[in-house]
Write an enzyme that holds these catalytic residues in place. Structure first.
Site, PDB file in Angstrom:
ATOM      1  N   CYS A  55       4.669   3.638  -6.131  1.00 36.93           N
ATOM      2  CA  CYS A  55       4.437   2.711  -5.261  1.00 36.93           C
ATOM      3  C   CYS A  55       5.805   2.031  -4.737  1.00 36.93           C
ATOM      4  O   CYS A  55       6.146   1.563  -3.460  1.00 36.93           O
ATOM      5  CB  CYS A  55       3.524   1.407  -5.792  1.00 36.93           C
ATOM      6  SG  CYS A  55       2.117   1.695  -6.154  1.00 36.93           S
ATOM      7  N   ARG A 132      -4.550   4.830  -2.941  1.00 39.00           N
ATOM      8  CA  ARG A 132      -3.770   4.696  -1.634  1.00 39.00           C
ATOM      9  C   ARG A 132      -4.386   5.146  -0.497  1.00 39.00           C
ATOM     10  O   ARG A 132      -4.434   6.282   0.004  1.00 39.00           O
ATOM     11  CB  ARG A 132      -2.462   5.911  -1.746  1.00 39.00           C
ATOM     12  CG  ARG A 132      -1.637   5.511  -2.997  1.00 39.00           C
ATOM     13  CD  ARG A 132      -0.413   6.564  -3.199  1.00 39.00           C
ATOM     14  NE  ARG A 132       0.254   6.504  -4.588  1.00 39.00           N
ATOM     15  CZ  ARG A 132       0.772   5.477  -4.921  1.00 39.00           C
ATOM     16  NH1 ARG A 132       1.124   4.533  -4.420  1.00 39.00           N
ATOM     17  NH2 ARG A 132       1.271   5.327  -6.197  1.00 39.00           N
TER      18      ARG A 132
HETATM   19  C1  BEZ Z   1       2.701   5.008  -9.348  1.00 36.21           C
HETATM   20  O1  BEZ Z   1       3.688   5.493  -9.633  1.00 36.21           O
HETATM   21  O2  BEZ Z   1       2.916   4.027  -8.271  1.00 36.21           O
HETATM   22  C2  BEZ Z   1       1.483   4.699  -9.996  1.00 36.21           C
HETATM   23  C3  BEZ Z   1       1.163   5.853 -10.748  1.00 36.21           C
HETATM   24  C4  BEZ Z   1       0.010   6.004 -11.439  1.00 36.21           C
HETATM   25  C5  BEZ Z   1      -0.983   4.925 -11.381  1.00 36.21           C
HETATM   26  C6  BEZ Z   1      -0.522   3.796 -10.753  1.00 36.21           C
HETATM   27  C7  BEZ Z   1       0.595   3.686  -9.892  1.00 36.21           C
END
Ligand code: BEZ
Length: 220
Positions: A55, A132
C-alpha cells in the site's frame, strides 16, 4: 461526521454501467461526498491497510503521478477501514520518508459501510480489510471499469492511466481500444451490427477487425 450509508439498493455486486453509489465520509482532505465529483472523472480505490508495504508503494507512486491524473481531469479518492488519524500519521510518514505529499482524499470507513456497498470487502471474509478494488467513474457518475487485486499484489499506475486514456478516447471517437492500446494509437471500429454490413465489407475480416477512421484533425 459518520459515514452516510451509500444510497440506492446494493443487492448484487457493482458492475460496469452501474451508477456509483453516493456516500458522504470523513477524509484526509475534509468531508467528501462522491456526487460532488460529478463533472470530472474519478478513480475511487480501496487499499487493505495503512502502514503496510505494498500500500505504501502504491500511494507513493500515485502521489508522484497525481499531475498525470489531473491532466486527464480525473480526481483520485482512496478508502480503507483505518481511522482518519491513522491515515494522517501514514501520510506524514510517507511525506517525511519519500518526500511526496499525498493530497488526494483518503476516506476512513471504520464501519465498512462504503466498502461493503462497493464490494471492496469479501462478504464471507472474517478479515475486515478491503481488497485492492479500483473503480473508474465517469463524469456522469457511471462505473466504466473496475479491477480487483489481492492484498499481496500492487496495482500498476501506468495501467490505471492507460485505462483512463482508453475510456476517454472511446468516448471522444466511435471506436474500441485493442489489446495493448496506448494513447495516440488507432482505435478499432466496433463490429458490424447487421448482415448487410458483413457482406458489404471488402476484406474477409474487415466487418469485424478494422481501424476506426480518425475524425478530421484527430491525432493518431
Ligand atoms: C501490503 O503490503 O500492503 C499488504 C500486504 C498484505 C496484507 C495487507 C496489506
Amino acid at each position: 461526521m459518520d459515514n452516510a450509508a451509500p444510497t440506492g439498493p446494493a443487492l448484487r455486486p457493482l458492475r460496469i454501467g452501474d451508477t456509483a453509489p453516493d456516500f458522504e465520509a470523513r477524509s484526509t482532505a475534509g468531508p467528501v461526498r462522491l456526487s460532488d465529483f460529478r463533472g470530472r472523472w474519478l478513480v475511487l480505490f480501496s487499499h487493505p491497510a495503512d502502514f503496510t508495504p505494498v500500500c505504501t508503494t502504491e500511494f507513493v507512486a500515485l502521489a508522484r503521478e497525481a499531475a498525470a491524473f489531473d491532466a486527464r481531469d480525473c480526481a483520485l479518492m482512496a478508502l480503507s477501514v483505518d481511522s482518519l488519524f491513522s491515515h494522517f500519521a501514514w501520510l506524514r510518514m510517507i511525506r517525511d520518508r519519500f518526500d511526496v505529499e499525498v493530497r488526494f482524499p483518503i476516506v476512513e470507513d471504520p464501519t465498512l459501510v462504503v466498502g461493503r456497498a462497493y464490494g471492496m470487502v469479501c462478504a464471507q471474509d472474517s478479515d475486515s480489510a478491503t481488497v485492492r478494488t479500483t473503480f473508474f467513474i465517469d463524469p456522469a457518475g457511471t462505473i466504466r471499469a473496475l479491477s480487483c487485486y489481492p492484498a499481496s499484489v500492487g496495482r500498476s499506475i501506468p495501467e490505471m492511466l492507460r485505462t483512463l486514456d482508453a475510456l476517454q478516447a472511446i468516448d471522444a471517437a466511435e471506436g474500441v481500444a485493442p489489446a495493448n492500446w496506448q494513447a495516440g494509437d488507432a482505435l478499432l471500429r466496433p463490429p458490424a451490427q447487421d448482415i448487410d454490413e458483413v457482406f458489404a465489407a471488402e476484406g474477409q475480416a474487415d466487418w469485424f477487425l478494422r481501424e476506426a477512421t480518425p475524425r478530421k484533425g484527430e491525432r493518431r
